[in-house]
Design a protein around this motif. Structure first.
Motif, PDB file in Angstrom:
ATOM      1  N   LYS A  11      68.370  60.518  55.769  1.00  0.00           N
ATOM      2  CA  LYS A  11      68.895  61.781  55.245  1.00  0.00           C
ATOM      3  C   LYS A  11      70.164  62.221  55.957  1.00  0.00           C
ATOM      4  N   GLN A  12      70.514  61.552  57.059  1.00  0.00           N
ATOM      5  CA  GLN A  12      71.769  61.868  57.741  1.00  0.00           C
ATOM      6  C   GLN A  12      72.939  61.116  57.099  1.00  0.00           C
ATOM      7  N   THR A  13      72.738  59.827  56.837  1.00  0.00           N
ATOM      8  CA  THR A  13      73.831  59.000  56.327  1.00  0.00           C
ATOM      9  C   THR A  13      73.818  58.858  54.807  1.00  0.00           C
ATOM     10  N   GLY A  14      72.693  59.184  54.177  1.00  0.00           N
ATOM     11  CA  GLY A  14      72.593  59.032  52.727  1.00  0.00           C
ATOM     12  C   GLY A  14      72.308  57.605  52.292  1.00  0.00           C
ATOM     13  N   GLU A  15      71.899  56.735  53.233  1.00  0.00           N
ATOM     14  CA  GLU A  15      71.632  55.338  52.917  1.00  0.00           C
ATOM     15  C   GLU A  15      70.144  55.099  52.668  1.00  0.00           C
ATOM     16  N   PHE A  16      69.853  53.988  51.987  1.00  0.00           N
ATOM     17  CA  PHE A  16      68.475  53.579  51.719  1.00  0.00           C
ATOM     18  C   PHE A  16      68.258  52.166  52.250  1.00  0.00           C
ATOM     19  N   VAL A  17      67.045  51.911  52.752  1.00  0.00           N
ATOM     20  CA  VAL A  17      66.652  50.573  53.174  1.00  0.00           C
ATOM     21  C   VAL A  17      65.555  50.092  52.234  1.00  0.00           C
ATOM     22  N   ILE A  18      65.692  48.864  51.741  1.00  0.00           N
ATOM     23  CA  ILE A  18      64.745  48.313  50.771  1.00  0.00           C
ATOM     24  C   ILE A  18      64.225  46.976  51.284  1.00  0.00           C
ATOM     25  N   ALA A  19      62.913  46.842  51.304  1.00  0.00           N
ATOM     26  CA  ALA A  19      62.291  45.572  51.657  1.00  0.00           C
ATOM     27  C   ALA A  19      61.612  45.011  50.410  1.00  0.00           C
ATOM     28  N   THR A  20      62.016  43.812  50.007  1.00  0.00           N
ATOM     29  CA  THR A  20      61.349  43.112  48.912  1.00  0.00           C
ATOM     30  C   THR A  20      60.374  42.101  49.523  1.00  0.00           C
TER      31      THR A  20
ATOM     32  N   LYS B 256      60.797  39.058  50.006  1.00  0.00           N
ATOM     33  CA  LYS B 256      61.447  38.014  50.807  1.00  0.00           C
ATOM     34  C   LYS B 256      62.697  38.460  51.542  1.00  0.00           C
ATOM     35  N   ARG B 257      63.168  39.686  51.302  1.00  0.00           N
ATOM     36  CA  ARG B 257      64.456  40.084  51.872  1.00  0.00           C
ATOM     37  C   ARG B 257      64.459  41.554  52.290  1.00  0.00           C
ATOM     38  N   LEU B 258      65.458  41.883  53.127  1.00  0.00           N
ATOM     39  CA  LEU B 258      65.679  43.255  53.567  1.00  0.00           C
ATOM     40  C   LEU B 258      67.104  43.645  53.191  1.00  0.00           C
ATOM     41  N   TYR B 259      67.267  44.829  52.559  1.00  0.00           N
ATOM     42  CA  TYR B 259      68.566  45.265  52.056  1.00  0.00           C
ATOM     43  C   TYR B 259      68.919  46.654  52.590  1.00  0.00           C
ATOM     44  N   LEU B 260      70.234  46.924  52.604  1.00  0.00           N
ATOM     45  CA  LEU B 260      70.744  48.260  52.916  1.00  0.00           C
ATOM     46  C   LEU B 260      71.623  48.705  51.760  1.00  0.00           C
TER      47      LEU B 260
ATOM     48  N   CYS C  54      57.988  45.282  56.687  1.00  0.00           N
ATOM     49  CA  CYS C  54      57.281  46.476  56.207  1.00  0.00           C
ATOM     50  C   CYS C  54      57.801  47.716  56.927  1.00  0.00           C
ATOM     51  N   TRP C  55      57.691  48.854  56.265  1.00  0.00           N
ATOM     52  CA  TRP C  55      58.081  50.173  56.787  1.00  0.00           C
ATOM     53  C   TRP C  55      59.472  50.174  57.433  1.00  0.00           C
ATOM     54  N   PRO C  56      60.497  49.621  56.795  1.00  0.00           N
ATOM     55  CA  PRO C  56      61.840  49.616  57.404  1.00  0.00           C
ATOM     56  C   PRO C  56      62.436  51.017  57.444  1.00  0.00           C
ATOM     57  N   VAL C  57      63.016  51.377  58.583  1.00  0.00           N
ATOM     58  CA  VAL C  57      63.607  52.714  58.751  1.00  0.00           C
ATOM     59  C   VAL C  57      64.945  52.579  59.463  1.00  0.00           C
ATOM     60  N   LEU C  58      65.987  53.159  58.870  1.00  0.00           N
ATOM     61  CA  LEU C  58      67.318  53.165  59.471  1.00  0.00           C
ATOM     62  C   LEU C  58      67.397  54.270  60.516  1.00  0.00           C
ATOM     63  N   SER C  59      67.980  53.961  61.677  1.00  0.00           N
ATOM     64  CA  SER C  59      68.108  54.953  62.744  1.00  0.00           C
ATOM     65  C   SER C  59      69.025  56.089  62.315  1.00  0.00           C
ATOM     66  N   PRO C  60      68.853  57.282  62.903  1.00  0.00           N
ATOM     67  CA  PRO C  60      69.701  58.423  62.528  1.00  0.00           C
ATOM     68  C   PRO C  60      71.195  58.144  62.672  1.00  0.00           C
TER      69      PRO C  60
ATOM     70  N   LEU D 219      75.191  47.331  47.735  1.00  0.00           N
ATOM     71  CA  LEU D 219      73.935  46.782  48.241  1.00  0.00           C
ATOM     72  C   LEU D 219      74.231  45.542  49.072  1.00  0.00           C
ATOM     73  N   LYS D 220      73.691  45.515  50.297  1.00  0.00           N
ATOM     74  CA  LYS D 220      73.945  44.396  51.200  1.00  0.00           C
ATOM     75  C   LYS D 220      72.632  43.827  51.722  1.00  0.00           C
ATOM     76  N   GLN D 221      72.505  42.504  51.680  1.00  0.00           N
ATOM     77  CA  GLN D 221      71.327  41.856  52.250  1.00  0.00           C
ATOM     78  C   GLN D 221      71.480  41.803  53.766  1.00  0.00           C
ATOM     79  N   ILE D 222      70.439  42.264  54.468  1.00  0.00           N
ATOM     80  CA  ILE D 222      70.474  42.327  55.926  1.00  0.00           C
ATOM     81  C   ILE D 222      69.765  41.130  56.567  1.00  0.00           C
ATOM     82  N   ALA D 223      68.610  40.767  56.013  1.00  0.00           N
ATOM     83  CA  ALA D 223      67.835  39.672  56.605  1.00  0.00           C
ATOM     84  C   ALA D 223      66.892  39.096  55.560  1.00  0.00           C
ATOM     85  N   ARG D 224      66.422  37.881  55.841  1.00  0.00           N
ATOM     86  CA  ARG D 224      65.401  37.245  55.017  1.00  0.00           C
ATOM     87  C   ARG D 224      64.079  37.269  55.772  1.00  0.00           C
ATOM     88  N   GLY D 225      62.967  37.455  55.029  1.00  0.00           N
ATOM     89  CA  GLY D 225      61.654  37.486  55.653  1.00  0.00           C
ATOM     90  C   GLY D 225      60.767  38.528  55.015  1.00  0.00           C
ATOM     91  N   SER D 226      59.589  38.671  55.601  1.00  0.00           N
ATOM     92  CA  SER D 226      58.610  39.644  55.107  1.00  0.00           C
ATOM     93  C   SER D 226      58.566  40.826  56.064  1.00  0.00           C
TER      94      SER D 226
END
Length: 422
Positions: free
Chosen positions: A165-174, A176-180, A205-211, A196-203
């Motif tokens: 809520k500070q930066t207005g960004e979203f983190v998405i975990a599918t 097989k992948r992690l996105y910002l 959960c509960w990804p949270v971007l720092s403030p 949309l940018k892919q950050i990492a590959r893998g499984s």
């Protein structure tokens, strides 16, 4: 007819007189037009000033009023098909509610996600994000316009969405992948643009971007012996590196029987500490709070004094986290001597530097307090657990100056809620 001779001087005087009269008439006409113009300008300025005052007052009132975004879920059956209806709403302190989206999901699609459907929704700075019917489409709706502003089909099923809520960004975990997902407002066109940018590959959960927007903390399931075992990792977005902070293992115990499960992740406000609600396999589960310092790598397992935590754990300040402790009716096993009133749910602050607990006063004992959310001028909470219970109906309360006010009653199952401001 006799034409009287006019002296040249008199003739000039007459001409001057006529010209003066003509000039007076023109001046009068100009004066009248000028007065009308001045009146028009004056009225226009007054209307503009009144409009600006109204806009400012309206903005102040809107900013001062409380707004809560929440997801309400109802179970439905149609022609033998079981499905869930999710309603995304914004509640205003005036009592008005805005429906901003509605989505239908088949029970076959969300099987296994019943307890954790909170993961499929996120309340951001300017938009709310949610999954489409088949859990592969990522959709964003703008708070102000109540219109869809982004839709993208992901390559595989979406498992988790979170918002900064500070930066207005979203983190998405599918799967097989992690996105910002980043957004930028274009004033000229009055629209948001997204990347949309892919950050990492893998499984994950509960990804949270720092403030501060520099790190992503998340659970990772990459243990070859047990794909349910979850470690806590932090990804440095600037260095494109990943560091494990809390292991999925507990000592030398066999990973197939004893391993870490993570139920929620939260950052401290200064982006230094990461807190999780975690447990080992048990039914019913005994959940506690663990904290990791990303600057030193030091980890702290507050097993004894924070046990019977009801997820999620959230940030309260730079050195304190807030959570709900206690579980009515939970008397299956364990030593509860270190827990104050273990069979009543109450809000607790954990001081991560001293390990001490501070129990928040002001909430009547006849109200079990769960799911704390920190607002601008108070603490919000619910009277039923949101992560585990699928019972219909609960209330959202606000605690301010040691006084509790019931804000709204949710008819369906409360899936997700947060304060919003726009």
């Amino acid at each position: 007819m006799v034409i009287k001779h006019i002296h040249p001087i008199n003739l000039k005087l007459m001409i001057v007189f006529l010209e003066v009269n003509s000039l007076k008439e023109k001046l009068n006409m100009c004066s009248k037009k000028s007065v009308k113009f001045n009146i028009f300008v004056y009225v226009s300025i007054c209307l503009i000033i009144i409009g600006m005052i109204f806009f400012v007052i309206n903005a102040l009132i809107r900013n001062a009023s409380e707004q809560i975004g929440y997801i309400e879920r109802f179970e439905k059956t149609e022609n033998g098909d079981f499905f869930a209806l999710f309603y995304g709403k914004i509640w205003h302190s005036s009592g008005k509610e805005d429906l901003i989206f509605k989505v239908k999901m088949s029970r076959n699609k969300i099987k296994g996600l019943d307890y954790f459907s909170v993961r499929l929704f996120a309340w951001g700075k300017n938009q709310v994000a949610y999954c489409g019917e088949d859990l592969k489409e990522l959709i964003l709706v703008d708070y102000t316009t109540k219109k869809e502003v982004y839709r993208n089909r992901m390559p595989e099923m979406i498992k988790y969405i979170s918002a900064n809520k500070q930066t207005g960004e979203f983190v998405i975990a599918t799967e097989k992948r992690l996105y910002l997902l980043k957004s930028e407002y274009v004033p000229k066109n009055k629209i948001y643009t997204f990347s949309l940018k892919q950050i990492a590959r893998g499984s994950f959960c509960w990804p949270v971007l720092s403030p501060n927007g520099k790190y992503i903390a998340c659970g990772e399931m990459d243990n070859k012996e047990n794909d349910a075992a979850t470690s806590l990792v932090v990804i440095d977005l600037n260095k494109n590196s990943k560091k494990k902070l809390l292991s999925e293992r507990f000592g030398d115990m066999p990973i197939n029987n004893v391993y870490r499960i993570i139920y929620s992740i939260a950052w401290s406000k200064d982006s230094r500490y990461v807190a999780i609600s975690t447990s080992t396999p048990a039914d019913p589960s005994y959940i506690w709070v663990s904290v990791a310092d990303i600057s030193t790598g030091k980890t702290m397992e507050f097993t004894k004094n924070t046990g019977l935590c009801s997820p999620p754990v959230n940030s309260f300040s730079e050195d304190k986290f807030i959570f709900s402790q206690g579980s009515p009716g939970y008397k299956e096993f364990g030593d509860y001597s270190t827990i104050k009133e273990p069979f009543r749910a109450k809000l607790v602050l954990l001081n991560i530097k001293s390990g001490s607990l501070e129990y928040i006063s002001g909430i009547p004992k006849n109200i079990n307090a769960y799911w704390p959310v920190i607002g601008l001028d108070g603490i919000y909470f619910t009277d039923k657990g949101g992560y585990f219970l699928s019972e219909e109906g609960c209330s959202i309360y606000k605690l301010k100056d040691k006084k509790v006010v019931q804000l709204l009653k949710v008819k369906g199952n409360l899936v997700s809620y947060d304060t919003v401001k726009y």
